[in-house]
Write a protein that holds these residues in place. Structure first.
Motif, PDB file in Angstrom:
ATOM      1  N   ALA A  77       0.820  -1.207   0.000  1.00 50.91           N
ATOM      2  CA  ALA A  77       0.000   0.000   0.000  1.00 50.91           C
ATOM      3  C   ALA A  77       0.859   1.265   0.000  1.00 50.91           C
ATOM      4  CB  ALA A  77      -0.935   0.000   1.208  1.00 50.91           C
ATOM      5  N   MET A  78       2.004   1.211   0.658  1.00 52.24           N
ATOM      6  CA  MET A  78       2.897   2.370   0.693  1.00 52.24           C
ATOM      7  C   MET A  78       3.417   2.730  -0.693  1.00 52.24           C
ATOM      8  SD  MET A  78       3.119   3.795   3.643  1.00 52.24           S
ATOM      9  CE  MET A  78       4.580   4.799   3.392  1.00 52.24           C
ATOM     10  N   ALA A  79       3.493   1.742  -1.574  1.00 56.76           N
ATOM     11  CA  ALA A  79       4.008   1.982  -2.923  1.00 56.76           C
ATOM     12  C   ALA A  79       2.902   2.081  -3.971  1.00 56.76           C
ATOM     13  CB  ALA A  79       4.974   0.865  -3.309  1.00 56.76           C
ATOM     14  N   SER A  80       1.662   1.785  -3.579  1.00 55.80           N
ATOM     15  CA  SER A  80       0.572   1.734  -4.546  1.00 55.80           C
ATOM     16  C   SER A  80       0.259   3.121  -5.116  1.00 55.80           C
ATOM     17  CB  SER A  80      -0.698   1.172  -3.894  1.00 55.80           C
ATOM     18  OG  SER A  80      -1.773   1.192  -4.806  1.00 55.80           O
TER      19      SER A  80
ATOM     20  N   SER B 247      -6.966 -13.671  -8.484  1.00 55.74           N
ATOM     21  CA  SER B 247      -5.778 -14.227  -9.131  1.00 55.74           C
ATOM     22  C   SER B 247      -4.659 -13.202  -9.305  1.00 55.74           C
ATOM     23  CB  SER B 247      -6.152 -14.799 -10.506  1.00 55.74           C
ATOM     24  OG  SER B 247      -6.644 -13.770 -11.359  1.00 55.74           O
ATOM     25  N   GLN B 248      -4.920 -11.953  -8.931  1.00 53.81           N
ATOM     26  CA  GLN B 248      -3.916 -10.909  -9.125  1.00 53.81           C
ATOM     27  C   GLN B 248      -2.911 -10.876  -7.977  1.00 53.81           C
ATOM     28  OE1 GLN B 248      -6.578  -7.515  -9.434  1.00 53.81           O
ATOM     29  NE2 GLN B 248      -6.310  -7.416 -11.663  1.00 53.81           N
ATOM     30  N   PRO B 249      -1.646 -10.492  -8.252  1.00 56.36           N
ATOM     31  CA  PRO B 249      -0.707 -10.242  -7.149  1.00 56.36           C
ATOM     32  C   PRO B 249      -1.191  -9.047  -6.347  1.00 56.36           C
ATOM     33  CG  PRO B 249       0.222  -9.498  -9.238  1.00 56.36           C
ATOM     34  CD  PRO B 249      -1.040 -10.254  -9.574  1.00 56.36           C
ATOM     35  N   ILE B 250      -0.726  -8.920  -5.126  1.00 54.87           N
ATOM     36  CA  ILE B 250      -1.266  -7.906  -4.228  1.00 54.87           C
ATOM     37  C   ILE B 250      -1.105  -6.501  -4.778  1.00 54.87           C
ATOM     38  CG2 ILE B 250       0.867  -7.717  -2.867  1.00 54.87           C
ATOM     39  CD1 ILE B 250      -0.993  -7.337  -0.408  1.00 54.87           C
ATOM     40  N   GLU B 251      -0.014  -6.253  -5.523  1.00 57.25           N
ATOM     41  CA  GLU B 251       0.187  -4.911  -6.075  1.00 57.25           C
ATOM     42  C   GLU B 251      -0.940  -4.538  -7.032  1.00 57.25           C
ATOM     43  OE1 GLU B 251       3.854  -6.598  -4.576  1.00 57.25           O
ATOM     44  OE2 GLU B 251       2.434  -7.321  -6.099  1.00 57.25           O
ATOM     45  N   GLN B 252      -1.383  -5.509  -7.849  1.00 57.24           N
ATOM     46  CA  GLN B 252      -2.486  -5.240  -8.763  1.00 57.24           C
ATOM     47  C   GLN B 252      -3.822  -5.196  -8.027  1.00 57.24           C
ATOM     48  OE1 GLN B 252      -2.551  -7.777 -12.214  1.00 57.24           O
ATOM     49  NE2 GLN B 252      -0.355  -7.539 -12.596  1.00 57.24           N
ATOM     50  N   GLN B 253      -3.965  -6.022  -7.003  1.00 62.27           N
ATOM     51  CA  GLN B 253      -5.206  -6.000  -6.237  1.00 62.27           C
ATOM     52  C   GLN B 253      -5.458  -4.630  -5.624  1.00 62.27           C
ATOM     53  OE1 GLN B 253      -4.832  -9.254  -3.426  1.00 62.27           O
ATOM     54  NE2 GLN B 253      -6.083 -10.590  -4.727  1.00 62.27           N
ATOM     55  N   LEU B 254      -4.406  -3.988  -5.131  1.00 59.73           N
ATOM     56  CA  LEU B 254      -4.583  -2.691  -4.482  1.00 59.73           C
ATOM     57  C   LEU B 254      -4.993  -1.612  -5.475  1.00 59.73           C
ATOM     58  CD1 LEU B 254      -1.726  -2.578  -1.823  1.00 59.73           C
ATOM     59  CD2 LEU B 254      -4.002  -3.582  -1.709  1.00 59.73           C
ATOM     60  N   GLY B 255      -4.732  -1.836  -6.760  1.00 51.94           N
ATOM     61  CA  GLY B 255      -5.177  -0.906  -7.781  1.00 51.94           C
ATOM     62  C   GLY B 255      -6.500  -1.294  -8.407  1.00 51.94           C
ATOM     63  N   ASN B 256      -7.029  -2.432  -8.002  1.00 47.96           N
ATOM     64  CA  ASN B 256      -8.308  -2.909  -8.522  1.00 47.96           C
ATOM     65  C   ASN B 256      -9.434  -2.240  -7.734  1.00 47.96           C
ATOM     66  OD1 ASN B 256     -10.670  -4.465  -9.081  1.00 47.96           O
ATOM     67  ND2 ASN B 256      -9.422  -6.262  -9.550  1.00 47.96           N
ATOM     68  N   PRO B 257     -10.388  -1.583  -8.400  1.00 51.14           N
ATOM     69  CA  PRO B 257     -11.482  -0.923  -7.669  1.00 51.14           C
ATOM     70  C   PRO B 257     -12.209  -1.860  -6.706  1.00 51.14           C
ATOM     71  CG  PRO B 257     -11.539  -0.292  -9.974  1.00 51.14           C
ATOM     72  CD  PRO B 257     -10.498  -1.368  -9.855  1.00 51.14           C
ATOM     73  N   VAL B 258     -12.254  -3.151  -7.037  1.00 51.09           N
ATOM     74  CA  VAL B 258     -12.953  -4.117  -6.193  1.00 51.09           C
ATOM     75  C   VAL B 258     -12.345  -4.162  -4.792  1.00 51.09           C
ATOM     76  CG1 VAL B 258     -13.379  -6.595  -5.900  1.00 51.09           C
ATOM     77  CG2 VAL B 258     -13.811  -5.505  -8.104  1.00 51.09           C
ATOM     78  N   HIS B 259     -11.044  -3.992  -4.690  1.00 48.85           N
ATOM     79  CA  HIS B 259     -10.379  -4.014  -3.372  1.00 48.85           C
ATOM     80  C   HIS B 259     -10.964  -2.936  -2.468  1.00 48.85           C
ATOM     81  CE1 HIS B 259      -7.038  -4.467  -0.479  1.00 48.85           C
ATOM     82  NE2 HIS B 259      -7.143  -3.155  -0.360  1.00 48.85           N
ATOM     83  N   HIS B 260     -11.181  -1.766  -3.015  1.00 45.09           N
ATOM     84  CA  HIS B 260     -11.656  -0.634  -2.226  1.00 45.09           C
ATOM     85  C   HIS B 260     -13.167  -0.707  -1.997  1.00 45.09           C
ATOM     86  CE1 HIS B 260      -7.660   1.168  -2.670  1.00 45.09           C
ATOM     87  NE2 HIS B 260      -7.718   0.649  -3.881  1.00 45.09           N
ATOM     88  N   ILE B 261     -13.887  -1.205  -2.986  1.00 43.82           N
ATOM     89  CA  ILE B 261     -15.332  -1.336  -2.847  1.00 43.82           C
ATOM     90  C   ILE B 261     -15.687  -2.341  -1.758  1.00 43.82           C
ATOM     91  CG2 ILE B 261     -17.429  -2.144  -4.021  1.00 43.82           C
ATOM     92  CD1 ILE B 261     -16.127  -1.135  -6.635  1.00 43.82           C
ATOM     93  N   HIS B 262     -14.920  -3.440  -1.692  1.00 40.65           N
ATOM     94  CA  HIS B 262     -15.217  -4.513  -0.737  1.00 40.65           C
ATOM     95  C   HIS B 262     -14.223  -4.575   0.420  1.00 40.65           C
ATOM     96  CE1 HIS B 262     -18.449  -6.146  -3.161  1.00 40.65           C
ATOM     97  NE2 HIS B 262     -17.684  -6.057  -4.221  1.00 40.65           N
ATOM     98  N   ASN B 263     -13.493  -3.480   0.634  1.00 36.85           N
ATOM     99  CA  ASN B 263     -12.582  -3.388   1.768  1.00 36.85           C
ATOM    100  C   ASN B 263     -11.581  -4.540   1.800  1.00 36.85           C
ATOM    101  OD1 ASN B 263     -11.560  -2.118   4.038  1.00 36.85           O
ATOM    102  ND2 ASN B 263     -12.872  -3.258   5.444  1.00 36.85           N
ATOM    103  N   GLY B 264     -11.048  -4.871   0.632  1.00 38.16           N
ATOM    104  CA  GLY B 264      -9.957  -5.835   0.582  1.00 38.16           C
ATOM    105  C   GLY B 264     -10.373  -7.283   0.588  1.00 38.16           C
ATOM    106  N   ALA B 265     -11.646  -7.584   0.389  1.00 31.78           N
ATOM    107  CA  ALA B 265     -12.077  -8.976   0.422  1.00 31.78           C
ATOM    108  C   ALA B 265     -13.251  -9.172  -0.524  1.00 31.78           C
ATOM    109  CB  ALA B 265     -12.462  -9.380   1.839  1.00 31.78           C
TER     110      ALA B 265
END
Length: 558
Positions: free
Chosen positions: A40-43, A380-398
């Motif tokens: 997240a610090m680098a996202s 299926s995404q690595p965490i770096e891509q997950q943090l840029g995926n809108p779904v991560h923020h919409i569903h609070n990381g899950a």
């Protein structure tokens, strides 16, 4: 916090909404939490970029373990719309990002209503226009509710705001300007304005036209005669006692500015609120850039520190005009949710906050399908891509199960737009033949989507459909396609059908395959664009699709 990941829990009237249950999946260990913070610090995802501003603001956390305070503001002079909701949701994305960066530091979100403002104009989209006109200038909490359901016009609009924030399960604390002024909560910051009168005026006067300078006052007294919020010059009699003097309809008045007998002018009010409530973060629309600059200067004059934040671009209507509460040209939350899912709205709001975007009903089908596309990719995404995926923020990381649907919203729209399939139950029979393992009981989100597609098709698609007769070239190709389909089993898969459709198109002298597919859409479905034909025929059924072809060919004969 959006309700689609929130736990259900009872709450008393006016109580803060409980925080959601954290979905314990791959982040169950300290190592996962540290991995998350590092990524997240680098996202470059915008909520993390905003949240990192707060880390710089308080590198060691706020003093005495106080929570980081986020704020959103709302002017209840008109009915709430998605533009209002947008600010709360985007602020929540930043709040969640900050909590991830800090491993769960305490935070608060204040939803503040400027309901002590005087009504300047009557909104176009409310009843009792003549009655409201008689109360122009009065605080919104002192104006009768034109809808007849609440204590005042402001109480009605505040209730609407809270209703749709509650529907999404946001964790927020509602504050009313009227209550803050009347209860004395803002008395000390009012005294600070009176003490620093010259400094505040020094900030504001250079920004005003000469005529406005003659009457400008940081304090707006409430007339004891008319009850209106007055825009008149004010004299400070005793700053510590809060005593001011001004002229109202009956002449010179000396009264206290404290306890709800006065309020602050807009930009001064914003600054005073930041100081009184200890606000650390507040975003605002691009139209308020100058206001942010002036309010920040006034905050410093009052001895405070302006909050962090950024200016987002405005939503536009179908005509490219700015959404306005008073015009009522915005899209309501209820309108979107009649045709699109809750996560699809959050998805649309998340993306590109610094780019002006249209916001109208025609955007819903694409927003729904894009949301599911991003959701299908998430796990299926690595965490770096997950943090840029809108779904991560919409569903609070899950992201919840299922990760994908067996068919798109667009395909459902084509199905339910056909004659005889204008209801949910009939549509389900086709869907279950296409995807046998699905049902309304086991696939709640698909069930909801079918119902939404039925609504959208009925109101916007079916009235516009008009199937045309095929040309001679198109008719020959359709006969060829019908012959090929007749050789297929009833349960043929979409990929096999799609290959067959391609091959038929290649055998006929169309200028391009795009022309062949457009002919299929226009002659069979009555639209200039449409779905992947193999998937559609598999969903609608080979026999039913052949009937569509027969109808098209009959129109040629006729």
């Amino acid at each position: 916090m959006p309700a689609w990941v929130a736990c259900s829990a009872g709450r008393g009237k006016g109580a803060p909404i409980p925080r959601p249950c954290r979905q314990e999946n791959r982040r169950a260990t300290d190592l996962d939490a540290q991995t998350l913070r590092t990524a997240a610090m680098a996202s470059k995802a915008w909520p993390y970029e905003e949240a990192r501003k707060l880390l710089k603001r308080w590198p060691d956390g706020k003093p005495n373990g106080e929570p980081m305070v986020f704020e959103t503001g709302y002017g209840p002079s008109g009915l709430p719309h998605i533009g209002t909701f947008n600010e709360v949701l985007r602020t929540t994305f930043v709040r969640q990002a900050y909590e991830e960066l800090t491993g769960g530091a305490r935070t608060r979100l204040i939803a503040f209503s400027d309901d002590m403002d005087g009504l300047r104009k009557v909104p176009d989209n409310v009843p009792e226009q003549e009655m409201l006109t008689q109360h122009l200038g009065k605080p919104l909490t002192q104006i009768p509710d034109p809808f007849g359901s609440h204590e005042s016009f402001a109480h009605h609009n505040n209730a609407m705001l809270r209703h749709f924030l509650d529907r999404y399960g946001f964790d927020y604390e509602f504050l009313s300007a009227t209550e803050c002024y009347s209860s004395g909560r803002f008395d000390e910051v009012l005294r600070s304005v009176l003490r620093n009168w010259d400094g505040v005026m020094g900030v504001m006067l250079p920004t005003l036209r000469e005529e406005r300078r003659q009457t400008y006052s940081p304090i707006l007294p409430v007339s004891p005669t008319s009850g209106r919020v007055l825009q008149v010059p004010v004299e400070v009699i005793d700053a510590e006692a809060g005593l001011i003097a001004f002229n109202d309809e009956e002449g010179r008045v000396e009264q206290s500015a404290l306890g709800g007998q006065a309020k602050l002018q807009w930009k001064v009010d914003w600054a005073a609120r930041w100081v009184a409530l200890g606000v650390d973060y507040e975003m605002a629309g691009k139209d308020l850039i100058d206001s942010v600059v002036q309010s920040s200067k006034i905050t410093r004059v009052l001895g405070g520190r302006p909050p962090e934040g950024f200016n987002y671009e405005m939503f536009l209507d179908e005509k490219g005009e700015k959404i306005s509460k008073s015009k009522g040209n915005g899209l309501s939350l209820e309108e979107w949710l009649r045709y699109g899912s809750e996560p699809s709205l959050a998805f649309y709001i998340y993306r590109e906050p610094k780019k002006a975007k249209s916001l109208h009903l025609g955007l819903i089908p694409r927003a729904v399908d894009e949301y599911w596309q991003f959701r299908g990719n998430y796990q299926s995404q690595p965490i770096e891509q997950q943090l840029g995926n809108p779904v991560h923020h919409i569903h609070n990381g899950a992201a919840p199960e299922p990760q994908s649907l067996p068919l798109t919203y667009g395909l459902l729209l084509n199905l339910v737009s056909l004659p005889g399939i204008h209801d949910k139950e009939t549509a389900w029979r086709f869907v279950q033949r296409y995807a046998p393992d699905t049902s309304a009981d086991t696939h709640a989100e698909l069930d909801e989507l079918i119902g939404l597609a039925v609504n959208y098709a009925r109101d916007f698609v079916v009235p516009t459909l008009k199937r045309r007769s095929p040309t001679e070239l198109e008719a020959a190709a359709l006969r060829d396609l019908d012959k090929e389909l007749a050789e297929l089993p009833a349960d043929a898969e979409g990929e096999a059908i799609q290959h067959l459709v391609f091959e038929v198109g290649k055998r006929h002298p169309f200028e391009s395959l795009r022309g062949w597919f457009q002919a299929l859409y226009e002659t069979l479905l009555g639209s200039s664009q449409g779905p992947r034909m193999g998937s559609f025929i598999a969903l609608y059924g080979v026999d039913n699709s052949r009937k569509l072809i027969a109808e098209a060919l009959e129109s040629v004969a006729a």
